[in-house]
Design an enzyme around this catalytic site. Structure first.
Site, PDB file in Angstrom:
ATOM      1  N   ASP A 100      42.924  38.582  12.459  1.00 19.96           N
ATOM      2  CA  ASP A 100      42.650  37.279  13.090  1.00 19.96           C
ATOM      3  C   ASP A 100      41.992  36.372  12.048  1.00 19.96           C
ATOM      4  O   ASP A 100      42.014  36.693  10.852  1.00 19.96           O
ATOM      5  CB  ASP A 100      41.777  37.461  14.342  1.00 19.96           C
ATOM      6  CG  ASP A 100      40.344  37.826  13.975  1.00 19.96           C
ATOM      7  OD1 ASP A 100      40.096  38.220  12.812  1.00 19.96           O
ATOM      8  OD2 ASP A 100      39.462  37.688  14.836  1.00 19.96           O
ATOM      9  N   LYS A 140      49.017  40.083  16.455  1.00 22.64           N
ATOM     10  CA  LYS A 140      47.594  40.411  16.525  1.00 22.64           C
ATOM     11  C   LYS A 140      47.278  41.084  17.864  1.00 22.64           C
ATOM     12  O   LYS A 140      46.688  42.154  17.917  1.00 22.64           O
ATOM     13  CB  LYS A 140      46.754  39.134  16.364  1.00 22.64           C
ATOM     14  CG  LYS A 140      45.286  39.413  16.263  1.00 22.64           C
ATOM     15  CD  LYS A 140      44.456  38.170  16.430  1.00 22.64           C
ATOM     16  CE  LYS A 140      44.227  37.885  17.891  1.00 22.64           C
ATOM     17  NZ  LYS A 140      43.391  36.733  18.165  1.00 22.64           N
TER      18      LYS A 140
END
Ligand code: SF4
Length: 211
Positions: free
Chosen positions: A141, A123
């Protein structure tokens, strides 16, 4: 089926782009290294809090060299209010040391190299690629996981699987905006509890409207 999904996805991102304007990263930073440090600090912490901590942090430690030389306890003291400060300080120091020993003190520009650095997962790597280098990447996320599921764009819960599915649904030119815009929408209208479906600009395209 896949075409219908891509068509709906295009409508959703088009509407959200009009709603939120240009997608911007909320973490204040002046270079890729500062963005990497800020992103590490943002885990389980608000961007607002991170932005309160980083001005004095980057004043004291402006480069990877400064962080690498600093005692970990001194970094811990400065990042304490962001939570999980021991792990975060360790990651920032480790990241700085590795950037110096393996990348000439610079943040690398590939996903493969980024994910090998301390404190940098997929991420964070995609945030750095997209925001700092304008290289297309899909950020997944908790907001993106929740929203893509609610909107019926995926049934996956695993962030990496979602990332790969979204790469097929959204054209490359939308990849960087996608994560930032979905995160913004998750915070503003579609939080985990009590989504505001009645005022949601994409409710006509969401199977979970009225959740
Ligand atoms: S309609 Fe409701 S569930 Fe769907 S994206 Fe909007 S706020 Fe979220």
């Amino acid at each position: 089926m896949a075409e219908a999904l891509a068509g709906r996805a295009a409508k959703i991102i088009g509407i959200l782009r009009k709603t939120y304007g240009k997608a911007e990263c909320a973490l204040h930073h002046k270079n890729p290294f500062q963005l990497a440090v800020s992103t590490i600090l943002s885990a389980q912490c608000t961007d607002k809090r991170v932005n309160m901590v980083t001005p004095s942090l980057f004043k004291k430690y402006p480069t990877p060299k400064h962080f690498a030389k600093a005692p970990q306890s001194a970094i811990e003291t400065m990042v304490r209010s962001t939570g999980f400060y021991k792990n975060k300080a360790k990651a920032i120091k480790g990241l700085s040391q590795k950037l110096i020993s393996e990348h000439g003190g610079k943040v690398p520009k590939t996903l493969e190299a980024l994910v090998k650095l301390p404190g940098i997962g997929r991420k964070t790597a995609n945030v750095i690629l997209g925001v700092a280098f304008d290289i297309p990447g899909i950020v997944v996320d908790t907001h993106v996981t929740r929203l893509t599921n609610r909107m019926g764009l995926t049934k996956q819960k695993d962030p990496v699987k979602i990332e790969f599915e979204m790469m097929k649904i959204f054209p490359r030119k939308d990849w960087n905006d996608f994560g930032l815009i979905f995160i913004q929408h998750g915070r503003a209208i579609c939080p985990a509890r009590k989504p505001k479906c009645e005022v949601c600009p994409v409710n006509a395209f969401c199977p979970k409207v009225g959740l």
